[in-house]
Write an enzyme that holds these catalytic residues in place. Structure first.
Site, mmCIF file in Angstrom:
data_model
loop_
_atom_site.group_PDB
_atom_site.id
_atom_site.type_symbol
_atom_site.label_atom_id
_atom_site.label_comp_id
_atom_site.label_asym_id
_atom_site.label_seq_id
_atom_site.Cartn_x
_atom_site.Cartn_y
_atom_site.Cartn_z
ATOM 1 N N PHE A 150 0.813 -1.218 0.000
ATOM 2 C CA PHE A 150 0.000 0.000 0.000
ATOM 3 C C PHE A 150 0.842 1.261 0.000
ATOM 4 O O PHE A 150 0.360 2.332 -0.376
ATOM 5 C CB PHE A 150 -0.926 0.007 1.235
ATOM 6 C CG PHE A 150 -0.239 0.450 2.496
ATOM 7 C CD1 PHE A 150 -0.136 1.805 2.801
ATOM 8 C CD2 PHE A 150 0.347 -0.469 3.367
ATOM 9 C CE1 PHE A 150 0.519 2.240 3.958
ATOM 10 C CE2 PHE A 150 1.005 -0.039 4.512
ATOM 11 C CZ PHE A 150 1.095 1.317 4.800
ATOM 12 N N LYS A 174 -1.123 -7.197 -9.149
ATOM 13 C CA LYS A 174 -2.077 -7.320 -8.042
ATOM 14 C C LYS A 174 -1.675 -6.261 -7.016
ATOM 15 O O LYS A 174 -0.819 -6.483 -6.175
ATOM 16 C CB LYS A 174 -1.978 -8.734 -7.447
ATOM 17 C CG LYS A 174 -3.241 -9.282 -6.824
ATOM 18 C CD LYS A 174 -3.759 -8.507 -5.642
ATOM 19 C CE LYS A 174 -2.920 -8.608 -4.403
ATOM 20 N NZ LYS A 174 -3.311 -7.584 -3.404
ATOM 21 N N CYS A 282 9.577 1.743 3.463
ATOM 22 C CA CYS A 282 10.514 0.656 3.794
ATOM 23 C C CYS A 282 11.928 1.200 3.961
ATOM 24 O O CYS A 282 12.794 0.509 4.461
ATOM 25 C CB CYS A 282 10.480 -0.420 2.727
ATOM 26 S SG CYS A 282 11.167 0.158 1.192
ATOM 27 N N GLU A 384 9.542 -4.140 12.950
ATOM 28 C CA GLU A 384 9.204 -3.028 12.060
ATOM 29 C C GLU A 384 7.845 -2.481 12.501
ATOM 30 O O GLU A 384 6.846 -3.185 12.452
ATOM 31 C CB GLU A 384 9.117 -3.513 10.611
ATOM 32 C CG GLU A 384 8.775 -2.395 9.640
ATOM 33 C CD GLU A 384 8.602 -2.866 8.200
ATOM 34 O OE1 GLU A 384 7.896 -3.864 7.978
ATOM 35 O OE2 GLU A 384 9.186 -2.231 7.310
HETATM 36 P P1 NAD Z 1 1.622 -6.647 3.006
HETATM 37 O O1 NAD Z 1 2.647 -7.720 3.075
HETATM 38 O O2 NAD Z 1 0.512 -6.664 3.979
HETATM 39 O O3 NAD Z 1 0.922 -6.655 1.561
HETATM 40 C C1 NAD Z 1 1.679 -6.682 0.368
HETATM 41 C C2 NAD Z 1 0.873 -7.381 -0.714
HETATM 42 O O4 NAD Z 1 0.661 -8.737 -0.339
HETATM 43 C C3 NAD Z 1 -0.501 -6.764 -0.949
HETATM 44 O O5 NAD Z 1 -0.769 -6.740 -2.327
HETATM 45 C C4 NAD Z 1 -1.434 -7.708 -0.217
HETATM 46 O O6 NAD Z 1 -2.709 -7.765 -0.797
HETATM 47 C C5 NAD Z 1 -0.728 -9.043 -0.349
HETATM 48 N N1 NAD Z 1 -1.018 -9.934 0.788
HETATM 49 C C6 NAD Z 1 -1.277 -9.590 2.075
HETATM 50 N N2 NAD Z 1 -1.469 -10.674 2.829
HETATM 51 C C7 NAD Z 1 -1.321 -11.740 2.025
HETATM 52 C C8 NAD Z 1 -1.386 -13.146 2.238
HETATM 53 N N3 NAD Z 1 -1.653 -13.655 3.424
HETATM 54 N N4 NAD Z 1 -1.164 -13.959 1.187
HETATM 55 C C9 NAD Z 1 -0.891 -13.445 -0.029
HETATM 56 N N5 NAD Z 1 -0.815 -12.117 -0.291
HETATM 57 C C10 NAD Z 1 -1.032 -11.273 0.726
HETATM 58 O O7 NAD Z 1 2.414 -5.256 3.037
HETATM 59 P P2 NAD Z 1 1.813 -3.787 3.175
HETATM 60 O O8 NAD Z 1 1.309 -3.590 4.564
HETATM 61 O O9 NAD Z 1 0.920 -3.488 2.040
HETATM 62 O O10 NAD Z 1 3.143 -2.929 2.969
HETATM 63 C C11 NAD Z 1 4.017 -2.606 4.012
HETATM 64 C C12 NAD Z 1 5.198 -3.536 4.037
HETATM 65 O O11 NAD Z 1 5.863 -3.507 2.779
HETATM 66 C C13 NAD Z 1 6.248 -3.121 5.056
HETATM 67 O O12 NAD Z 1 6.729 -4.266 5.691
HETATM 68 C C14 NAD Z 1 7.335 -2.480 4.205
HETATM 69 O O13 NAD Z 1 8.628 -2.512 4.768
HETATM 70 C C15 NAD Z 1 7.270 -3.314 2.979
HETATM 71 N N6 NAD Z 1 7.862 -2.644 1.835
HETATM 72 C C16 NAD Z 1 9.071 -3.082 1.424
HETATM 73 C C17 NAD Z 1 9.701 -2.449 0.361
HETATM 74 C C18 NAD Z 1 11.040 -2.905 -0.100
HETATM 75 O O14 NAD Z 1 11.427 -2.529 -1.177
HETATM 76 N N7 NAD Z 1 11.766 -3.716 0.652
HETATM 77 C C19 NAD Z 1 9.076 -1.371 -0.285
HETATM 78 C C20 NAD Z 1 7.824 -0.970 0.162
HETATM 79 C C21 NAD Z 1 7.212 -1.608 1.226
#
Ligand code: NAD
Length: 502
Positions: A150, A174, A282, A384
């Site tokens: 997000f 997605k 992140c 985090e």
């Molecule tokens: P999230 O892991 O909750 O969601 C990421 C994606 O995975 C979304 O599209 C979501 O719909 C999907 N998803 C969620 N739960 C799932 C499941 N159980 N099974 C399959 N798919 C699932 O992450 P978020 O809250 O949207 O984003 C924040 C996180 O992203 C933080 O941990 C941040 O550090 C990380 N992030 C990392 C980077 C990087 O480059 N390392 C960049 C941006 C964000």
């Protein structure tokens, strides 16, 4: 409530048919303004079939023809920058300049992808043996998918699809179900730019949609950006099904502040890096490691009034420096961590809980929060938090500061603030993190370099965008050619080296 959002399959918006929908909120008001459909595996299969059908023609085009669409797309992104930024701010909560900033970083990847003909150049060796030449080419993988978080609804998808499409793949995106409107708009604009139907599809959804992408044999590669918990699952499931996977995950980025650092600059850097976008980056700095008590005392003294003066508010107020966090659950989680810091003995210097903004009483606001005397066994240090919470850890020596960064399970980004070249060089050499800043708090590489962390911040062998992105989205093929073609000596049953007579 405005009308429901849709998927984008086979060149057009397609309403959801699963019967499952999720509310999309404006985090500043706490009100749901639309709903997003959550795709069933059958809807995902339709997107995969469309991408599969589009692949032969798209991959068969000259790269220069493929990037002609991206050049046009870039112009449309500029023309619609205000509209897209507003969609981001409305559903994410970040300020408009920040939303525009992420869009511009995404456009830089589009610009890199426009140069793909150069990045796809292979190697050629003349006369590896008599009349025999060898050359290598990079070919697309086929149908590939991206699953995005997000916190950057435009930039992170654009870390992926411009490079993948330019290299000749077809794509299924997605996006996060929490703020999907701006991402859907990007896909619409790609089609306005002339992308043939089926080359780029977008499906909204949650775990069911992702699981279809992970197990469907047509999908050859998965790029994921999100939390470590989900990323680890994506990596292991994707690999189990024989896919190429890159999963960029969570972080706990430390900034080491040396006694000789320019403290005013370090404090300004910390303000932006810890509280910009409400800490939902992140690459946010969430730990400041102060070397020496004098450094720590000065940091706390300078940071405190600035945090107290932070303008927290909705994106619609041009004065706002920090918006709300994305959901009620995020707010509750962050406030839970603040309480745990207190319970575990850290010193709460500025408490961001209980913020009440007139007219926005139902918004998901958390104020800037500062802890001093944090130790490495506390939850606010190990986990985090993904919110506007900065932990100051005190240490007396550079070596222990470095060790602390290296011992943490995450290794996304880190920074050192110092005026000492020796310390800076030692830090950049020995630190265990993928992206390092020297007097730069958020060292996000430009598009023609690659982005990626170490340790539990990235699973997979490739970083994202830049040449690593090109390598991820292509397969290498080596071709050996003999002209004139006649074989003089009949069948050959042993390997020959180039120096032997062929
Ligand atoms: P999230 O892991 O909750 O969601 C990421 C994606 O995975 C979304 O599209 C979501 O719909 C999907 N998803 C969620 N739960 C799932 C499941 N159980 N099974 C399959 N798919 C699932 O992450 P978020 O809250 O949207 O984003 C924040 C996180 O992203 C933080 O941990 C941040 O550090 C990380 N992030 C990392 C980077 C990087 O480059 N390392 C960049 C941006 C964000």
């Amino acid at each position: 409530m405005t009308e429901q959002l849709t998927h984008f399959i086979d060149g057009k918006r397609v309403p959801g048919t699963s019967g499952n929908f999720q509310d999309v909120f404006n985090p500043a008001t706490g009100e749901a303004h639309t709903q997003v459909p959550l795709a069933s595996s059958d809807e995902v299969k339709a997107a995969i079939a469309s991408a599969q059908a589009a692949f032969p023609a798209w991959s068969g085009l000259a790269p220069a023809k493929r990037v002609a669409v991206l050049f046009k797309f870039r112009e449309l992104l500029y023309a619609h920058a205000d509209e897209i930024s507003e969609l981001v701010s409305k559903e994410h909560g970040k300020t408009l300049p920040d939303a525009k900033g992420e869009l511009m970083r995404g456009i830089e990847v589009v610009e890199f992808a426009c140069g793909i003909p150069s990045a796809l150049k292979g190697e050629f060796s003349d006369s590896v043996a008599t009349n025999v030449d060898t050359h290598s080419i990079r070919q697309p993988l086929g149908v590939v998918a991206g699953i995005t978080p997000f916190n950057f609804p435009t930039m992170v998808p654009m870390w992926m699809f411009p490079v993948a499409l330019a290299a000749g793949n077809t794509f299924i995106l997605k996006p996060s179900e929490r703020d999907p409107s701006s991402t859907l708009r990007l896909v619409e604009l790609l089609h306005e730019a002339g992308l043939p139907k089926g080359v780029m599809n977008l499906i909204n959804g949650g775990k069911e949609a992702v699981d279809e992408l992970l197990s469907n044999p047509v999908v050859k590669a998965i790029s994921f950006v999100g939390s470590t918990q989900v990323g680890e699952y994506i990596y292991s499931e994707g690999c189990k099904h024989g896919k190429r996977v890159q999963a960029l995950c969570g972080a706990k980025n430390h900034m080491v502040v040396m006694p000789d650092a320019d403290l005013d600059k370090a404090v300004d850097a910390l303000m932006g890096a810890a509280y910009g976008s409400a800490g939902e980056r992140c690459m946010a700095i969430s730990v400041a490691v102060a070397v020496g008590d004098k450094t720590a005392d000065a940091l706390i003294e300078k940071l405190t009034p600035k945090i107290q003066a932070l303008k927290v508010g909705p994106y619609t107020d041009a004065e706002t420096e920090m918006g709300p966090v994305v959901t009620k659950e995020s707010k509750d989680r962050i406030e839970g961590y603040i309480q745990s810091g207190v319970d575990q003995g850290a010193k709460l210097v500025v408490d961001g809980r209980g913020l009440n903004l007139q007219g926005y009483e139902n918004g998901f606001f958390v104020g800037g929060t500062l802890f001093d005397d944090v130790t490495t066994d506390m939850d606010i240090y190990t986990d985090e938090i993904f919110g506007p919470v900065l932990a100051v850890v005190r240490t007396q020596e550079y070596e222990t500061a470095l060790q602390m960064v290296n011992d943490h399970e995450y290794g996304n980004g880190t920074a050192i603030f110092t005026q000492d070249g020796d310390a800076a060089r030692d830090f950049t050499t020995r630190v265990q993190a993928g992206m390092v800043g020297v007097n730069v708090p958020i060292p996000v590489p430009v598009a023609y370099h690659s982005f990626g962390g170490w340790k539990r911040s990235l699973f997979g062998d490739h970083d994202i965008h830049g040449m690593e992105g090109v390598r991820f989205y292509t397969k290498l093929k080596a071709i050996t050619t003999r002209w004139p073609s006649g074989i003089k000596d009949g069948a050959q049953f042993h390997f020959k080296a180039g120096k032997e007579d062929h």
